[in-house]
Design a protein around this motif. Structure first.
Motif, PDB file in Angstrom:
ATOM      1  N   UNK A  93       0.849  -1.183   0.000  1.00 12.78           N
ATOM      2  CA  UNK A  93       0.000   0.000   0.000  1.00 12.78           C
ATOM      3  C   UNK A  93       0.886   1.235   0.000  1.00 12.78           C
ATOM      4  N   UNK A  94       0.689   2.098  -0.989  1.00 13.97           N
ATOM      5  CA  UNK A  94       1.516   3.287  -1.135  1.00 13.97           C
ATOM      6  C   UNK A  94       0.637   4.533  -1.209  1.00 13.97           C
ATOM      7  N   UNK A  95       1.249   5.678  -1.225  1.00 13.93           N
ATOM      8  CA  UNK A  95       0.492   6.932  -1.377  1.00 13.93           C
ATOM      9  C   UNK A  95       0.005   7.133  -2.811  1.00 13.93           C
ATOM     10  N   UNK A  96       0.302   6.176  -3.684  1.00 11.11           N
ATOM     11  CA  UNK A  96      -0.221   6.192  -5.056  1.00 11.11           C
ATOM     12  C   UNK A  96      -1.180   5.031  -5.303  1.00 11.11           C
ATOM     13  N   UNK A  97      -1.566   4.331  -4.238  1.00  8.09           N
ATOM     14  CA  UNK A  97      -2.470   3.195  -4.365  1.00  8.09           C
ATOM     15  C   UNK A  97      -1.808   1.905  -3.907  1.00  8.09           C
ATOM     16  N   UNK A  98      -2.518   0.807  -4.063  1.00  7.95           N
ATOM     17  CA  UNK A  98      -2.027  -0.498  -3.612  1.00  7.95           C
ATOM     18  C   UNK A  98      -1.943  -1.479  -4.778  1.00  7.95           C
ATOM     19  N   UNK A  99      -0.972  -2.373  -4.695  1.00  5.46           N
ATOM     20  CA  UNK A  99      -0.887  -3.454  -5.676  1.00  5.46           C
ATOM     21  C   UNK A  99      -0.500  -4.745  -4.971  1.00  5.46           C
ATOM     22  N   UNK A 100      -0.979  -5.855  -5.529  1.00  4.71           N
ATOM     23  CA  UNK A 100      -0.746  -7.180  -4.958  1.00  4.71           C
ATOM     24  C   UNK A 100       0.322  -7.926  -5.747  1.00  4.71           C
ATOM     25  N   UNK A 101       1.154  -8.656  -5.034  1.00  5.08           N
ATOM     26  CA  UNK A 101       2.174  -9.511  -5.646  1.00  5.08           C
ATOM     27  C   UNK A 101       1.986 -10.929  -5.136  1.00  5.08           C
ATOM     28  N   UNK A 102       1.714 -11.846  -6.043  1.00  3.39           N
ATOM     29  CA  UNK A 102       1.609 -13.259  -5.656  1.00  3.39           C
ATOM     30  C   UNK A 102       3.002 -13.864  -5.695  1.00  3.39           C
ATOM     31  N   UNK A 103       3.454 -14.376  -4.557  1.00  3.87           N
ATOM     32  CA  UNK A 103       4.802 -14.921  -4.465  1.00  3.87           C
ATOM     33  C   UNK A 103       4.915 -16.245  -5.205  1.00  3.87           C
ATOM     34  N   UNK A 227      15.848   9.405  -9.451  1.00  5.51           N
ATOM     35  CA  UNK A 227      15.265   9.614  -8.126  1.00  5.51           C
ATOM     36  C   UNK A 227      13.944  10.376  -8.263  1.00  5.51           C
ATOM     37  N   UNK A 228      12.846   9.861  -7.696  1.00  3.65           N
ATOM     38  CA  UNK A 228      11.554  10.558  -7.773  1.00  3.65           C
ATOM     39  C   UNK A 228      11.638  11.961  -7.175  1.00  3.65           C
ATOM     40  N   UNK A 229      10.951  12.913  -7.802  1.00  2.00           N
ATOM     41  CA  UNK A 229      10.950  14.284  -7.308  1.00  2.00           C
ATOM     42  C   UNK A 229       9.977  14.493  -6.160  1.00  2.00           C
ATOM     43  N   UNK A 230       9.138  13.513  -5.891  1.00  2.00           N
ATOM     44  CA  UNK A 230       8.252  13.527  -4.731  1.00  2.00           C
ATOM     45  C   UNK A 230       8.238  12.112  -4.153  1.00  2.00           C
ATOM     46  N   UNK A 231       8.112  11.968  -2.842  1.00  2.00           N
ATOM     47  CA  UNK A 231       8.212  10.635  -2.231  1.00  2.00           C
ATOM     48  C   UNK A 231       7.097   9.692  -2.675  1.00  2.00           C
ATOM     49  N   UNK A 232       7.479   8.471  -2.994  1.00  2.00           N
ATOM     50  CA  UNK A 232       6.527   7.379  -3.196  1.00  2.00           C
ATOM     51  C   UNK A 232       6.803   6.388  -2.074  1.00  2.00           C
ATOM     52  N   UNK A 233       5.895   6.337  -1.109  1.00  2.00           N
ATOM     53  CA  UNK A 233       6.154   5.653   0.156  1.00  2.00           C
ATOM     54  C   UNK A 233       5.267   4.419   0.319  1.00  2.00           C
ATOM     55  N   UNK A 234       5.877   3.323   0.757  1.00  2.00           N
ATOM     56  CA  UNK A 234       5.128   2.123   1.130  1.00  2.00           C
ATOM     57  C   UNK A 234       4.657   2.337   2.572  1.00  2.00           C
ATOM     58  N   UNK A 235       3.388   2.675   2.735  1.00  2.00           N
ATOM     59  CA  UNK A 235       2.888   2.901   4.089  1.00  2.00           C
ATOM     60  C   UNK A 235       2.737   1.579   4.836  1.00  2.00           C
ATOM     61  N   UNK A 236       2.384   0.522   4.102  1.00  2.00           N
ATOM     62  CA  UNK A 236       2.172  -0.780   4.736  1.00  2.00           C
ATOM     63  C   UNK A 236       2.332  -1.903   3.730  1.00  2.00           C
ATOM     64  N   UNK A 237       2.995  -2.959   4.133  1.00  2.77           N
ATOM     65  CA  UNK A 237       3.061  -4.188   3.341  1.00  2.77           C
ATOM     66  C   UNK A 237       2.464  -5.299   4.188  1.00  2.77           C
ATOM     67  N   UNK A 238       1.509  -6.033   3.623  1.00  4.22           N
ATOM     68  CA  UNK A 238       0.834  -7.098   4.370  1.00  4.22           C
ATOM     69  C   UNK A 238       0.895  -8.394   3.595  1.00  4.22           C
ATOM     70  N   UNK A 239       0.826  -9.494   4.316  1.00  4.62           N
ATOM     71  CA  UNK A 239       0.891 -10.820   3.715  1.00  4.62           C
ATOM     72  C   UNK A 239      -0.410 -11.551   3.950  1.00  4.62           C
ATOM     73  N   UNK A 240      -1.000 -12.052   2.875  1.00  2.46           N
ATOM     74  CA  UNK A 240      -2.225 -12.845   2.960  1.00  2.46           C
ATOM     75  C   UNK A 240      -1.913 -14.269   2.525  1.00  2.46           C
TER      76      UNK A 240
END
Length: 242
Positions: A93-103, A227-240
């Protein structure tokens, strides 16, 4: 272990590497992988601009403050493995939205177990995407925030010779002098149709939801060293697990 990202952009062939420093690599060794087309290393502190306002962010992103680096890490590599009969999905989950990664638990059991353990420990919470190359990759997972950090350990799991790094594939960064499949915590998501990389990078999995968010992050303006000119931050990473 310290990890330094070196951006290699060779047209039409693209290459990606991260440079580690475990005490055996001299400071200038990364230069041996350079080409005439090599971009400025992201580790160059002078190349990192101050974060700009929300005007630097595309629609759908929220302006946030740049987080403080977490500093050097000294974690132990996890010994447990994941259950190959289950599905493990990491949501970033980032300040630009969330995406899922299947391991890819079956194809990369050690790499998957390492990332799953880091996610459960909250390692990625508050980290940034410190490098963005449109049409190539977005890269994050560095606790130092400048391309030089890692968890304090590495795992080695060479991918199949048939591995391809196409849009949505998530893989792990490594140095060009490290063995194929070496990884720490830094990962990249392929945002172009085909990154054109050799099968040297441990394949973590694939984006199964939120590929549009990856595209949105990719459109964040960048400065020297990608380098991004504005921060792209991972606010939370969760595992399902299912």
């Amino acid at each position: 272990m310290r990890r330094l990202l070196i951006a290699l952009l060779i047209v039409p062939t693209l290459a990606l590497a991260a440079c580690g420093d475990d005490g055996t690599v001299e400071e200038g060794d990364a230069g041996t992988t350079s080409t005439a087309a090599q971009t400025t290393a992201t580790a160059d502190a002078t190349a990192t601009p101050e974060a700009e306002s929300a005007s630097a962010l595309p629609e759908g992103c929220t302006d946030v403050d740049a987080p403080q680096p977490k500093g050097e890490q000294s974690l132990d590599a996890p010994k447990d493995r994941l259950d190959a009969g289950k599905t493990y999905t990491v949501t970033f989950t980032t300040n630009c939205g969330a995406f899922d990664v299947r391991l890819d638990v079956r194809g990369a059991p050690k790499t998957s177990a390492s990332i799953a353990a880091l996610v459960k420990d909250g390692f990625y919470d508050g980290l940034t995407f410190h490098r963005i190359v449109p049409g190539f990759v977005i890269q994050g997972g560095d606790p130092l925030g400048d391309g030089q950090g890692g968890p304090g350990y590495s795992v080695v799991e060479a991918p199949k010779s048939s591995a391809r790094y196409t849009k949505g594939v998530v893989a792990m960064a490594k140095t060009q002098i490290e063995d194929p499949g070496t990884s720490g915590s830094q990962f990249f998501v392929v945002s172009g149709d085909d990154a054109g990389l050799p099968p040297d990078y441990a394949v973590l999995g694939k984006v199964t939801k939120g590929l549009g968010v990856v595209t949105r992050i990719e459109s964040v303006p960048v400065g020297p060293g990608d380098v991004p000119l504005a921060p792209v931050v991972i606010s939370k990473a969760t595992l399902k697990v299912s």
